[in-house]
Design an enzyme around this catalytic site. Sequence first.
Site, PDB file in Angstrom:
ATOM      1  N   ARG A 234       0.108  40.599 -60.918  1.00  0.00           N
ATOM      2  CA  ARG A 234       1.221  39.658 -60.934  1.00  0.00           C
ATOM      3  C   ARG A 234       1.929  39.741 -59.591  1.00  0.00           C
ATOM      4  O   ARG A 234       1.624  40.592 -58.774  1.00  0.00           O
ATOM      5  CB  ARG A 234       2.165  39.866 -62.140  1.00  0.00           C
ATOM      6  N   GLY A 235       2.894  38.791 -59.422  1.00  0.00           N
ATOM      7  CA  GLY A 235       3.497  38.658 -58.094  1.00  0.00           C
ATOM      8  C   GLY A 235       2.681  37.590 -57.364  1.00  0.00           C
ATOM      9  O   GLY A 235       1.438  37.638 -57.363  1.00  0.00           O
ATOM     10  N   ALA A 236       3.393  36.622 -56.771  1.00  0.00           N
ATOM     11  CA  ALA A 236       2.703  35.433 -56.269  1.00  0.00           C
ATOM     12  C   ALA A 236       1.550  35.717 -55.300  1.00  0.00           C
ATOM     13  O   ALA A 236       0.418  35.256 -55.522  1.00  0.00           O
ATOM     14  CB  ALA A 236       3.750  34.498 -55.644  1.00  0.00           C
TER      15      ALA A 236
ATOM     16  N   ASN B 133      11.881  31.876 -58.259  1.00  0.00           N
ATOM     17  CA  ASN B 133      11.546  33.297 -58.336  1.00  0.00           C
ATOM     18  C   ASN B 133      11.860  33.757 -59.760  1.00  0.00           C
ATOM     19  O   ASN B 133      12.327  32.976 -60.605  1.00  0.00           O
ATOM     20  CB  ASN B 133      12.322  34.108 -57.288  1.00  0.00           C
ATOM     21  N   LYS B 134      11.612  35.006 -60.025  1.00  0.00           N
ATOM     22  CA  LYS B 134      11.792  35.571 -61.370  1.00  0.00           C
ATOM     23  C   LYS B 134      13.133  35.184 -61.977  1.00  0.00           C
ATOM     24  O   LYS B 134      14.161  35.220 -61.287  1.00  0.00           O
ATOM     25  CB  LYS B 134      11.644  37.095 -61.278  1.00  0.00           C
TER      26      LYS B 134
ATOM     27  N   GLN C 157       9.865  44.275 -64.697  1.00  0.00           N
ATOM     28  CA  GLN C 157       9.125  44.539 -63.450  1.00  0.00           C
ATOM     29  C   GLN C 157       9.942  45.401 -62.488  1.00  0.00           C
ATOM     30  O   GLN C 157       9.383  46.159 -61.694  1.00  0.00           O
ATOM     31  CB  GLN C 157       8.759  43.221 -62.750  1.00  0.00           C
TER      32      GLN C 157
ATOM     33  N   ARG D 177      -1.425  30.454 -64.684  1.00  0.00           N
ATOM     34  CA  ARG D 177       0.041  30.503 -64.539  1.00  0.00           C
ATOM     35  C   ARG D 177       0.466  29.351 -63.616  1.00  0.00           C
ATOM     36  O   ARG D 177      -0.118  29.191 -62.540  1.00  0.00           O
ATOM     37  CB  ARG D 177       0.510  31.864 -63.963  1.00  0.00           C
TER      38      ARG D 177
ATOM     39  N   ASP E 242       8.220  32.648 -55.702  1.00  0.00           N
ATOM     40  CA  ASP E 242       6.927  32.194 -56.230  1.00  0.00           C
ATOM     41  C   ASP E 242       6.533  30.844 -55.686  1.00  0.00           C
ATOM     42  O   ASP E 242       5.352  30.488 -55.673  1.00  0.00           O
ATOM     43  CB  ASP E 242       6.960  32.156 -57.761  1.00  0.00           C
TER      44      ASP E 242
HETATM   45  O1  MRU Z   1       6.047  37.170 -63.454  1.00  0.00           O
HETATM   46  P1  MRU Z   1       5.773  37.919 -62.188  1.00  0.00           P
HETATM   47  O2  MRU Z   1       5.912  39.392 -62.321  1.00  0.00           O
HETATM   48  O3  MRU Z   1       4.458  37.493 -61.556  1.00  0.00           O
HETATM   49  O4  MRU Z   1       6.929  37.424 -61.202  1.00  0.00           O
HETATM   50  C1  MRU Z   1       6.926  37.896 -59.889  1.00  0.00           C
HETATM   51  C2  MRU Z   1       8.092  37.458 -59.091  1.00  0.00           C
HETATM   52  O5  MRU Z   1       8.920  36.700 -59.527  1.00  0.00           O
HETATM   53  C3  MRU Z   1       8.136  37.927 -57.661  1.00  0.00           C
HETATM   54  O6  MRU Z   1       9.458  38.103 -57.243  1.00  0.00           O
HETATM   55  C4  MRU Z   1       7.467  36.872 -56.764  1.00  0.00           C
HETATM   56  O7  MRU Z   1       6.184  36.578 -57.233  1.00  0.00           O
HETATM   57  C5  MRU Z   1       7.399  37.286 -55.357  1.00  0.00           C
HETATM   58  S1  MRU Z   1       6.234  38.578 -55.130  1.00  0.00           S
HETATM   59  C6  MRU Z   1       6.142  38.983 -53.506  1.00  0.00           C
END
Ligand code: MRU
Length: 359
Positions: free
Chosen positions: A51-53, A256-257, A205, A96, A246
């Site tokens: 996970r994470g973009a 973002n999250k 997270q 996603r 994201d």
């Molecule tokens: O749902 P996730 O854990 O994939 O969400 C991740 C985030 O929101 C991060 O802040 C974002 O992807 C940036 S990662 C460098």
Amino acid sequence: MTRLPFPFPVVQWQDEQVVLIDQTLLPQQLAYRCCGDIPTLCTAIRELAVRGAPAIGVAAAYGLAMSWRAHSGAAGNLNEILGGFRTDFAALAATRPTAVNLFWALERIGGLAESLVDGGADPSTVAAALLQEADTILAEDIAMCRALGRAGAELLPEEATVLTHCNAGGLATGGYGTAIGVIYAAREMGKKIHVYADETRPLLQGARLTAWELADQGMDVTLLCDSAAASVLRRGKIDAVITGADRIAANGDSANKIGTYPLAVLARRHQVPFYIAAPISTFDPATAHGDDIEIEERASDEVACCHGLRTAPVGIAAYNPAFDVTPAELITAIITDLGVMRPPYTDSLEAWASAGESK
Ligand code: MRU
């Protein structure tokens, strides 16, 4: 505690498989999940094992390279290989919706395959080229995060306290991190940084991943429940809020999250700079405005349960958007691999995109 090599081996290509650090198991267990086919990789992305973009993008790139190899080993002719490859492309794209890095990486690998086939390349040449391109995407991500980390670190004083949300660290990328990449770069410059990490409900997270990776790296980190951020800002303890993104729309609005937007509002209220840190793969010039970004909604049980234990009445409705959008007007600057962009963002983001295209 096991200390990971740095940059972290978040996504690796091993024995014809995509091997991931299984982030669903952290911090209790550091283990790897092997994805030997596309359905397994799609499940890993949906379950947030990766996970994470940027990390999702890197995993998808290797996934498509794996898909081509599997189909070219099994299928007799080019049309059959392409058919299977395109089906796998669609399956990965459906995992996603919000992180644009996924689509960016798929287009890059998929576009390369199609153009090589159009040019008459044979399947084994395409297979080698796709794997090499996935390796390049991973190497570029680490290099871009290092570059944006340095640019962001320049913004911080010699001693600083930074508040962050979710995990935009090594674990969320090819291994170095965006928002947390700024912290690593500041450390490399000799700056003394203390991080407050929001726990980040509902999937934690911040607690499970950011606190873990910063502690693993010997950094000074304090965990906060999300609702404590306002008090900490009000007490003047925070020099900067830094998060990842994201998807960044053409006008600078940034998804973002979930929980990032309230932090930006709070930062403005308390006159603390609010920064977004992201590589070019997170920028989406085709989306004009943040309202046009599709926000993933996840299962209500993620809100109604915690660690498998039900914390809300059975049958209660729960709303679970995974991301929110922070309007550009609340973002002090966007920290990128080409430097620090200030508002108004439209022109500078366009220049950033063109620089990315000409690479
Ligand atoms: O749902 P996730 O854990 O994939 O969400 C991740 C985030 O929101 C991060 O802040 C974002 O992807 C940036 S990662 C460098």
